[in-house]
Scaffold this active site. Structure first.
Site, mmCIF file in Angstrom:
data_model
loop_
_atom_site.group_PDB
_atom_site.id
_atom_site.type_symbol
_atom_site.label_atom_id
_atom_site.label_comp_id
_atom_site.label_asym_id
_atom_site.label_seq_id
_atom_site.Cartn_x
_atom_site.Cartn_y
_atom_site.Cartn_z
ATOM 1 N N ASP A 13 0.916 -1.357 0.102
ATOM 2 C CA ASP A 13 0.254 -0.224 -0.343
ATOM 3 C C ASP A 13 0.883 1.019 -0.151
ATOM 4 O O ASP A 13 1.562 1.091 1.353
ATOM 5 C CB ASP A 13 -0.542 -0.156 1.229
ATOM 6 C CG ASP A 13 -1.843 0.847 0.839
ATOM 7 O OD1 ASP A 13 -3.157 0.348 2.019
ATOM 8 O OD2 ASP A 13 -2.163 1.191 0.283
ATOM 9 N N ASP A 108 -3.431 2.735 -6.180
ATOM 10 C CA ASP A 108 -2.439 2.175 -4.768
ATOM 11 C C ASP A 108 -2.120 1.346 -4.393
ATOM 12 O O ASP A 108 -1.230 1.860 -2.936
ATOM 13 C CB ASP A 108 -2.477 4.245 -4.423
ATOM 14 C CG ASP A 108 -3.448 3.993 -3.358
ATOM 15 O OD1 ASP A 108 -5.014 2.880 -2.666
ATOM 16 O OD2 ASP A 108 -2.609 4.612 -2.131
ATOM 17 N N GLU A 109 -2.080 0.290 -4.540
ATOM 18 C CA GLU A 109 -2.310 -0.704 -3.949
ATOM 19 C C GLU A 109 -2.671 -2.121 -4.712
ATOM 20 O O GLU A 109 -2.852 -2.251 -5.600
ATOM 21 C CB GLU A 109 -3.774 -0.741 -2.080
ATOM 22 C CG GLU A 109 -4.307 -0.903 -2.782
ATOM 23 C CD GLU A 109 -5.546 -1.067 -1.413
ATOM 24 O OE1 GLU A 109 -5.305 -2.151 -0.670
ATOM 25 O OE2 GLU A 109 -6.702 -0.428 -1.885
#
Length: 416
Positions: A13, A108-109
């Site tokens: 993350d 974003d992860e």
DNA sequence: TCTGGGGTCCTAGGACCC
DNA sequence: TCTGGGGTCCTAGGACCC
């Protein structure tokens, strides 16, 4: 699932992703209170806040105007989706070197199935630190990594590891790790479910794990059973249970627009519908998809929201066909004079292509699609306003609002 | 305080079919 | 005659995630 050896799952993350990317483009932002998502006086919400801004209570989803009140000295920055996509891809490239089974869960992860990679990368902690360093080196961005035997626990543990940390929950320790955490920490438990759980006197994941499954089943049905499993650290049911890297085709494509000021101007509303339909169709063509269901979303001044859908006899990716449906739905549901806050166009029920068209009809259809794809390429090259196609449908099709369409950075005037 | 945009998944009722 | 039961499709709304 099976009783084979436990899996090793990484959840990676990125830390304050949008803010961190903006800092790469403007290093003077570093260490300051930064809010990404728009200007302080705009309608809209915070997409991301720097850790400095978070100290003042600013967090994502907070209205921008509220953020400005809580943290007056914050620097407000417009979002740059194309920058975030670029850096997301850089991260993805690094991840691919550590495992063939990678799945981006959002921009974003990501999840990595690291099961059986010991010979190549060493034990989990060593692999995680190597991965962390590689991302740092190649993107100049920080991330946090959670390691566990399930996606769920890996996700919760990356959250506990923030910022810039690595946390491994040893196999067998899942329930003990989760027990002291607030129920809200479980992915899928939001505001509403949290409230119902609190009303039952359940605050910690441990309280949840101690309940009889039959009780949760009665109270919350299927969801309750899944929840019982989650409280014990299992990927119980739904998306979490799917194999990492097996994510399929997307199921819907949509665009929506909130006006800077509510409007009841029919021409402005219909031209916005046309623009949104074009944007949706363009992406359908980019992905080679045809949609059978078209949905209109209408949000009024008082925030009340309706959706109205219609399924077509055959799937399409043609602007005019989608717009025709959307416009019909709009005219059947909007009361002239009613102030509108937001319009949205949504396409779903994808099919590979048209099936049993008459030959002539099929030809015509095909030519339309070729023309539209060509127009898309021209727009890529020369910009959004370079090309317009006559549609045979009358009424302000090429009218534009004076607002910056969300998701199209750098186009149109901005306040401030 | 006045609430974005892009998604996924779930529920529930009605139509329709067998 | 006095009310089946399951499956699937469609639509509307809402919770939730980033």
């Amino acid at each position: 699932m099976s009783d084979s050896l436990p899996k090793t799952v990484f959840h990676v993350d990125m830390d304050a992703f949008f803010v961190s990317v903006e800092e790469l483009f403007d290093p003077s932002l570093k260490g300051k209170a930064v809010v990404v998502g728009g200007q302080r006086n705009e309608r809209g919400v915070v997409s991301a806040a720097s850790y400095e801004a978070r100290k003042f209570g600013v967090h994502s989803a907070l209205p921008l105007r509220t953020a400005a009140r809580l943290c007056p000295h914050a620097i407000f920055v417009d979002g740059h989706p194309e920058r975030y996509r670029e850096y997301s891809q850089k991260v993805y490239a690094v991840l691919g070197r550590f495992s063939p089974k990678v799945e981006m869960a959002s921009i974003d992860e990501a999840y990595l199935d690291m099961t059986g990679t010991e010979r190549l990368h060493g034990p989990p902690l060593r692999a995680a630190h190597a991965l962390h360093a590689a991302i740092q080196r190649e993107t100049q961005l920080n991330c946090s990594i959670g390691i566990a035997t399930s996606r769920l626990v890996a996700k919760v543990s990356s959250d506990q590891a923030k910022p810039n940390g690595v946390l491994w929950v040893l196999p067998g320790q899942e329930a003990r790790f989760l027990a002291p955490l607030e129920v809200r920490k479980i992915p899928g438990v939001g505001k509403v479910l949290e409230k119902s759980l609190h009303d039952l006197g359940i605050y910690k994941v441990g309280d949840l794990a101690a309940l009889e499954e039959s009780f949760l089943d009665e109270r919350f049905g299927e969801w309750g059973l899944a929840l019982a499993g989650k409280a014990r650290g299992l990927d119980a049911g739904g998306w979490f249970d799917s194999e990492i890297g097996a994510a399929g085709q997307s199921k819907s494509i949509s665009h929506e627009h909130t006006f800077n000021q509510d409007t009841a101007d029919a021409e402005q509303l219909e031209s916005t519908l046309a623009r949104l339909s074009e944007m949706v169709c363009r992406r359908l063509r980019e992905h080679g998809l045809h949609a059978r269901t078209v949905q209109l979303k209408l949000r009024y001044k008082d925030f009340s929201t309706i959706t109205r859908a219609r399924s077509l006899p055959r799937a399409t990716q043609v602007d005019g066909e989608i717009l025709e449906q959307v416009r019909a739905l709009f005219r059947a549901n909007w009361k002239p004079g009613a102030q509108v806050r937001l319009l949205g166009v949504h396409a779903s029920s994808f099919e590979a292509a048209e099936g049993q068209l008459g030959l002539l009809d099929g030809r015509k259809h095909q030519r339309w699609q070729q023309a539209l794809s060509a127009a898309d390429r021209l727009r890529d090259k020369y910009g959004e306003d370079a090309v317009s196609l006559a549609t045979g449908l009358k009424g302000g099709f090429r009218e534009r609002t004076h607002e910056n369409p969300a998701g199209l950075p750098g186009k149109g005037p901005k306040n401030g």
